[in-house]
Design a protein around this motif. Structure first.
Motif, mmCIF file in Angstrom:
data_model
loop_
_atom_site.group_PDB
_atom_site.id
_atom_site.type_symbol
_atom_site.label_atom_id
_atom_site.label_comp_id
_atom_site.label_asym_id
_atom_site.label_seq_id
_atom_site.Cartn_x
_atom_site.Cartn_y
_atom_site.Cartn_z
ATOM 1 N N GLU A 53 36.987 33.872 34.147
ATOM 2 C CA GLU A 53 37.682 34.744 34.962
ATOM 3 C C GLU A 53 36.835 36.177 34.891
ATOM 4 O OE1 GLU A 53 38.606 33.204 32.130
ATOM 5 O OE2 GLU A 53 40.352 31.747 32.893
ATOM 6 N N THR B 87 35.177 37.298 38.179
ATOM 7 C CA THR B 87 35.878 37.890 39.121
ATOM 8 C C THR B 87 36.475 39.060 39.248
ATOM 9 O OG1 THR B 87 37.895 36.939 38.461
ATOM 10 C CG2 THR B 87 36.554 35.510 40.099
ATOM 11 N N GLU B 88 36.362 39.956 38.055
ATOM 12 C CA GLU B 88 36.965 40.878 37.718
ATOM 13 C C GLU B 88 36.065 42.232 38.178
ATOM 14 O OE1 GLU B 88 38.354 41.388 33.816
ATOM 15 O OE2 GLU B 88 39.720 39.877 33.877
#
Length: 125
Positions: free
Chosen positions: A121, A124-125
């Motif tokens: 994840e 995607t930050e």
């Protein structure tokens, strides 16, 4: 309320010396940026290496922790995020040659790949 980063650093250090991954990463940030303490890239790298080792222990295990660690991370995802952030900071240190490191694109990429693997994840930050 005014923030006293030197006091925060002292508190983080107590918890980090007890094995708290989040506090190890926070100490590295403060040392890297010279916030609340004198800027010290070598000390920053020392704490990042400690955080990398602790993160590996937490993430490679069952992803859970006991005792005081639960006060900071309530699930495996929290450990993965902190571990990933530590690896990302190590990646940047290798790319830039921070803290006396010889700049290395190869090692920078290796740490960045490990950061992405630890917490997909994060990409995607």
């Amino acid at each position: 309320v005014a923030h006293d980063l030197s006091k925060a650093f002292a508190c983080y250090k107590v918890a980090a010396e007890g094995g708290n991954l989040s506090c190890m990463v926070q100490i590295a940030y403060l040392l890297r940026d010279g916030r609340g303490v004198s800027k010290n890239e070598r000390e920053c790298l020392k704490w990042l290496r400690k955080a990398e080792k602790r993160g590996r222990e937490l993430v490679d295990g069952d992803g859970t922790a006991s005792g005081a660690e639960h006060a900071w991370h309530l699930d495996a995802h929290g450990h993965q995020m902190e571990y990933s952030e530590c690896l990302n900071m190590l990646s940047q240190a290798h790319f830039n040659g921070d803290g006396g490191l010889t700049p290395s694109v190869r090692l920078g990429i290796e740490y960045l790949q490990r950061a992405l693997e630890a917490c997909p994840e994060y990409a995607t930050e």
